[in-house]
Motif scaffolding. Sequence first.
Motif, PDB file in Angstrom:
ATOM      1  N   GLY A  80       0.431  -1.357  -0.097  1.00 37.28           N
ATOM      2  CA  GLY A  80      -0.146   0.011   0.014  1.00 37.28           C
ATOM      3  C   GLY A  80       0.948   1.314  -0.035  1.00 37.28           C
ATOM      4  N   SER A  81       2.023   1.140   0.161  1.00 36.28           N
ATOM      5  CA  SER A  81       3.055   2.251   0.129  1.00 36.28           C
ATOM      6  C   SER A  81       2.913   3.284  -0.903  1.00 36.28           C
ATOM      7  N   TYR A  82       2.647   2.550  -2.255  1.00 38.12           N
ATOM      8  CA  TYR A  82       2.291   3.406  -3.489  1.00 38.12           C
ATOM      9  C   TYR A  82       1.344   4.375  -3.541  1.00 38.12           C
ATOM     10  N   LEU A  83       0.394   4.533  -2.468  1.00 37.25           N
ATOM     11  CA  LEU A  83      -0.940   5.137  -2.476  1.00 37.25           C
ATOM     12  C   LEU A  83      -0.278   6.617  -2.009  1.00 37.25           C
ATOM     13  N   ASN A  84       0.788   7.053  -1.870  1.00 35.48           N
ATOM     14  CA  ASN A  84       1.253   8.471  -1.254  1.00 35.48           C
ATOM     15  C   ASN A  84       1.927   9.105  -2.719  1.00 35.48           C
ATOM     16  N   PHE A  85       1.948   8.444  -3.851  1.00 36.13           N
ATOM     17  CA  PHE A  85       2.783   8.975  -4.923  1.00 36.13           C
ATOM     18  C   PHE A  85       1.652   9.031  -6.165  1.00 36.13           C
ATOM     19  N   ASP A  86       1.579  10.318  -6.574  1.00 32.27           N
ATOM     20  CA  ASP A  86       0.663  10.735  -7.580  1.00 32.27           C
ATOM     21  C   ASP A  86       0.569   9.930  -8.933  1.00 32.27           C
ATOM     22  N   ALA A  87       2.020   9.078  -9.347  1.00 32.48           N
ATOM     23  CA  ALA A  87       2.231   8.602 -10.406  1.00 32.48           C
ATOM     24  C   ALA A  87       1.533   7.219 -10.501  1.00 32.48           C
ATOM     25  N   PHE A  88       1.245   6.904  -9.244  1.00 27.89           N
ATOM     26  CA  PHE A  88       0.547   5.547  -9.134  1.00 27.89           C
ATOM     27  C   PHE A  88      -0.975   5.793  -8.984  1.00 27.89           C
ATOM     28  N   GLU A  89      -1.542   6.650  -9.163  1.00 27.46           N
ATOM     29  CA  GLU A  89      -2.921   7.067  -8.991  1.00 27.46           C
ATOM     30  C   GLU A  89      -3.823   6.124  -9.899  1.00 27.46           C
ATOM     31  N   ASN A  90      -3.318   5.834 -10.972  1.00 28.70           N
ATOM     32  CA  ASN A  90      -4.093   5.175 -11.992  1.00 28.70           C
ATOM     33  C   ASN A  90      -3.678   3.541 -11.995  1.00 28.70           C
ATOM     34  N   SER A  91      -3.106   3.235 -10.834  1.00 29.98           N
ATOM     35  CA  SER A  91      -2.620   1.685 -11.220  1.00 29.98           C
ATOM     36  C   SER A  91      -3.547   0.986 -11.003  1.00 29.98           C
ATOM     37  N   PRO A  92      -3.350  -0.306 -11.561  1.00 27.62           N
ATOM     38  CA  PRO A  92      -4.520  -1.442 -11.714  1.00 27.62           C
ATOM     39  C   PRO A  92      -5.060  -1.859 -10.336  1.00 27.62           C
ATOM     40  N   ILE A  93      -6.187  -2.459 -10.399  1.00 25.86           N
ATOM     41  CA  ILE A  93      -6.761  -3.364  -9.273  1.00 25.86           C
ATOM     42  C   ILE A  93      -5.882  -4.338  -9.113  1.00 25.86           C
ATOM     43  N   TYR A  94      -5.545  -4.856  -7.727  1.00 24.09           N
ATOM     44  CA  TYR A  94      -4.660  -5.766  -7.348  1.00 24.09           C
ATOM     45  C   TYR A  94      -5.147  -6.498  -6.052  1.00 24.09           C
ATOM     46  N   ASP A  95      -4.654  -7.692  -5.911  1.00 24.90           N
ATOM     47  CA  ASP A  95      -5.134  -8.561  -4.597  1.00 24.90           C
ATOM     48  C   ASP A  95      -3.775  -9.128  -4.313  1.00 24.90           C
ATOM     49  N   ILE A  96      -3.790  -9.108  -3.011  1.00 25.62           N
ATOM     50  CA  ILE A  96      -2.432  -9.743  -2.089  1.00 25.62           C
ATOM     51  C   ILE A  96      -2.517 -11.145  -1.828  1.00 25.62           C
ATOM     52  N   VAL A  97      -2.069 -12.129  -2.507  1.00 21.42           N
ATOM     53  CA  VAL A  97      -2.188 -13.612  -2.332  1.00 21.42           C
ATOM     54  C   VAL A  97      -0.764 -13.975  -1.514  1.00 21.42           C
ATOM     55  N   ALA A  98      -1.224 -14.709  -0.375  1.00 22.74           N
ATOM     56  CA  ALA A  98      -0.011 -15.324   0.452  1.00 22.74           C
ATOM     57  C   ALA A  98       0.427 -16.592  -0.470  1.00 22.74           C
ATOM     58  N   LEU A  99       1.809 -16.451  -0.733  1.00 20.15           N
ATOM     59  CA  LEU A  99       2.472 -17.459  -1.185  1.00 20.15           C
ATOM     60  C   LEU A  99       2.971 -18.729  -0.380  1.00 20.15           C
ATOM     61  N   THR A 100       3.153 -17.920   0.786  1.00 15.10           N
ATOM     62  CA  THR A 100       3.662 -18.949   1.886  1.00 15.10           C
ATOM     63  C   THR A 100       2.851 -18.288   3.194  1.00 15.10           C
ATOM     64  N   ASP A 101       2.681 -18.836   4.394  1.00 15.00           N
ATOM     65  CA  ASP A 101       2.100 -18.226   5.421  1.00 15.00           C
ATOM     66  C   ASP A 101       3.020 -16.832   5.852  1.00 15.00           C
ATOM     67  N   VAL A 102       2.241 -15.836   6.162  1.00 17.84           N
ATOM     68  CA  VAL A 102       2.699 -14.578   6.236  1.00 17.84           C
ATOM     69  C   VAL A 102       2.522 -13.956   7.466  1.00 17.84           C
ATOM     70  N   LYS A 103       3.231 -13.098   8.134  1.00 16.45           N
ATOM     71  CA  LYS A 103       2.929 -12.412   9.107  1.00 16.45           C
ATOM     72  C   LYS A 103       3.428 -11.054   8.844  1.00 16.45           C
ATOM     73  N   LYS A 104       2.513  -9.952   9.329  1.00 16.24           N
ATOM     74  CA  LYS A 104       2.556  -8.700   8.950  1.00 16.24           C
ATOM     75  C   LYS A 104       2.087  -7.762  10.001  1.00 16.24           C
ATOM     76  N   CYS A 105       2.740  -6.639   9.756  1.00 14.19           N
ATOM     77  CA  CYS A 105       2.576  -5.378  10.739  1.00 14.19           C
ATOM     78  C   CYS A 105       1.505  -4.093  10.081  1.00 14.19           C
ATOM     79  N   ILE A 106       0.312  -4.193  10.597  1.00 18.32           N
ATOM     80  CA  ILE A 106      -0.588  -3.411  10.101  1.00 18.32           C
ATOM     81  C   ILE A 106      -0.524  -1.940  10.895  1.00 18.32           C
ATOM     82  N   ILE A 107      -0.153  -0.838   9.925  1.00 12.91           N
ATOM     83  CA  ILE A 107      -0.129   0.595  10.401  1.00 12.91           C
ATOM     84  C   ILE A 107      -1.385   1.169   9.860  1.00 12.91           C
ATOM     85  N   PRO A 108      -2.276   2.082  10.809  1.00 13.79           N
ATOM     86  CA  PRO A 108      -3.142   2.754  10.432  1.00 13.79           C
ATOM     87  C   PRO A 108      -2.746   3.934   9.294  1.00 13.79           C
TER      88      PRO A 108
END
Length: 203
Positions: free
Chosen positions: A78-106
Amino acid sequence: MKCEQCNNKFCKTLDETTKKQLCNYSVIVTQKRKQVEPFHIYKDSIEIILEGFCIVQTYSADGKRLFNTIMVPGDIIGSYLNFDAFENSPIYDIVALTDVKKCIIPKKVYDKLFHNNVSFANAIAFNLTEMLVRLTRWTFLHSLTGSERITYVCNELKKLGLADLNNLTQEDIAFIAGVSRVTVIRAMKKILLAENKNENFFP
């Protein structure tokens, strides 16, 4: 969240004060292998991958799933959302290839740091650049034959740190390489014979 869990390449680049700010507002979650997260959830938060590997999949005009790239520990979803150049980026989904641990930041915490903390903004920009370089390497697949794609995919996954490919299936490799499972089976037989390994390489 305890800072000893921030043992990834992104968090390691941050000073202790910035890291503490992230930790104060963060929540650690897991995403099980094959689980899909839709893109729209990243409007309210961003996620730092702590452990594991994720596939970014986009979609063709007729709705077909398309492999885009692989995200690794230290990448920020989701980091690209702060850059205007990616404003029209395609719809995407995130699929876990392995078990994943993540840190969520508001998102509001992330935005505040991004706009007011130069070192944090620079770390985000550097990470995004790294992901774009990786994306470029994956586009090289389109210039290869089916069997060459399998070899390329296996080598790239190992370079990313996914050394034990026994955790992946023929379907995983086929999707990443953009080939059929039959092509994967034939190519893997040749690779395994060349490496003199057990043919039960994939489950």
